[in-house]
Design an enzyme around this catalytic site. Structure first.
Site, mmCIF file in Angstrom:
data_model
loop_
_atom_site.group_PDB
_atom_site.id
_atom_site.type_symbol
_atom_site.label_atom_id
_atom_site.label_comp_id
_atom_site.label_asym_id
_atom_site.label_seq_id
_atom_site.Cartn_x
_atom_site.Cartn_y
_atom_site.Cartn_z
ATOM 1 N N SER A 278 63.974 69.310 27.212
ATOM 2 C CA SER A 278 64.528 68.874 28.488
ATOM 3 C C SER A 278 63.626 69.354 29.608
ATOM 4 C CB SER A 278 65.938 69.457 28.671
ATOM 5 O OG SER A 278 66.365 69.351 30.009
ATOM 6 N N ARG A 317 59.494 17.802 21.903
ATOM 7 C CA ARG A 317 58.984 19.091 22.380
ATOM 8 C C ARG A 317 59.690 19.386 23.685
ATOM 9 N NH1 ARG A 317 53.389 19.220 23.548
ATOM 10 N NH2 ARG A 317 53.654 21.462 23.690
#
Length: 431
Positions: A278, A317
């Protein structure tokens, strides 16, 4: 190969530095695009549609280090995808004699989809390796702790006794489920070749007597599966890939969230082998691997949802649906690649604390075995009397050991975990 300098994962410690980072970076995509282009020319040469010298020239020029990724990205805006400027640069690099054989008969989506499948394959291979590492580590834990009793927890509360071996076997079962899904998808990844509208018509115009046979040759050049049909708007490969990746993230997430719970300070039944520090509290050893895996598991479903949503792709497409897939699919590959790496490290280094598990079994003063006691006392006292006795003891907080009807054996939690051991044995038979 390393990720492009502008794509290093500064905000993504879950995948930064992983095999997935290398396999999905901009440079890796560029390499895949070039591999797809070179394979196309080789396939046409193998089919007699291009001279062998052209295949050699295109393959030789398709060197990712010779192309400017940033320039390609900037110029991709003009046509909406990076293949268009890449084809121009590759054609120039090949030279006038063989340049006409670059990208001949293909459309941009053929190359992009094929490159995506190559990137997926190159990412899933190390994912499978890491899932194998995780499975083997969990198998060892399950066997070693087959009879290590611990509290089973439901809805956050102590329920009945279980074993850590069964819990580890459950994690392993999910990992094997993920492995099977990833392996099946990896083996099914197809090349893409259809031409402008998925008809392969251009290849017939260039002299192919059987254009429908060309995708198989193309796929063979790439080590991908031959597609049954051009899949420009038939997005099964993307849907399957999204599904297996999201499932894998969730399967690994189950392992992670269990470790997060069991490694809480007040529980401390397990601990990561090498926790993280930490910035403000020197005493902490955070379960970082589990945290990063859990983060991936929470993000993956939304990314998969975008990919599944893009299956509604119009016409032959689409405009937008195909384009919407690129970034979420790359993010999903990265998340799962990083999570698989972290899960392997987590499982291999996990520290188990049987003494804490045993101590927690006594927190409810014997009530953790009340379900089994109720079943065993019913033939002796009657169902109503057995339930009344145990309910009264539970409501008063009186230790069950003070009940004259019960023996030490009745109250021993380990007396009730034999079926958990048998289930563990059965689960470990799976390979």
């Amino acid at each position: 190969m390393t990720a492009h300098p502008g794509d290093t994962g500064l905000l993504a410690p879950g995948w930064s530095g992983s095999a997935a980072a290398s396999a999905t970076g901009d440079d890796a995509f560029l390499r895949a695009l070039l591999d797809a282009e070179a394979a196309l020319t080789r396939a046409q040469a193998a089919a007699g549609l291009a001279p062998a010298e052209a295949a050699t020239a295109v393959t030789g020029a398709a060197d990712a280090g010779a192309f400017d990724v940033r320039s390609l990205a900037e110029r991709a805006r003009a046509g909406g995808n990076p293949v268009i400027p890449l084809v121009a640069d590759l054609t120039k690099a090949v030279g006038d004699r063989h340049g006409p054989y670059v990208h001949r008969g293909a459309t941009s989506q053929d190359i992009m989809d094929t490159a995506m499948m190559l990137v997926a394959a190159r990412t899933l291979d190390p994912v499978l390796t890491d899932l194998g590492r995780t499975e083997r580590a969990l198998s060892r834990l399950a066997a070693e702790h087959r009879d290590t009793a611990m509290p089973g927890r439901t809805l956050t509360q102590h329920a009945v006794p279980t074993t850590f071996g069964l819990k580890a076997a459950g994690w392993r079962s999910l990992v094997l489920d993920a492995r099977d899904r990833v392996r099946a998808v990896r083996e099914s990844l197809p090349a893409q070749l259809g031409g402008a509208a998925g008809t392969l018509a251009a290849f017939g115009a260039y002299g192919a007597s059987d254009p429908a046979g060309l995708p198989e040759i193309y796929a063979r050049e790439l080590g991908l599966r031959a597609p049954d049909l051009p899949w420009h708007t038939l997005r099964t490969p993307i849907g399957d890939l999204a599904g297996c990746l999201a499932f894998t993230a969730g399967a690994l997430g189950k392992l992670a969230v269990d470790v997060l719970t069991l490694s809480r300070t007040e529980i401390a039944e397990v601990a990561e082998g090498s926790g993280g520090g930490s910035s403000a509290m020197p005493h902490k050893s955070n379960p970082v691997r589990s945290t990063l895996i859990a983060s991936a598991a929470r993000r993956a479903p939304q990314l998969a949802a975008t990919l599944h949503g893009s299956m509604a792709a119009e016409d032959e497409r689409p405009a937008g649906a195909w384009h919407a897939e690129w970034e979420p699919l790359r993010d999903l590959l990265r998340l799962v690649g990083g999570a698989a790496r972290d899960a392997a490290d987590l499982a291999e280094g996990l520290r188990v604390r049987p003494e804490a598990m045993r101590a927690h079994l006594d927190l409810t003063h014997g009530l953790i075995v009340s379900e089994r006691l109720s079943a065993e006392l019913a033939p002796v006292l009657g169902r109503a009397r057995a339930k009344e006795l145990l309910t009264r003891l539970a409501s008063t907080g009186q230790p069950l050991a003070q009940a004259p009807e019960l023996t030490d054996t009745d109250l021993d939690p380990t007396h009730y975990t034999g079926s958990a051991g048998a289930l563990t044995d059965r689960a470990l038979e799976r390979r």
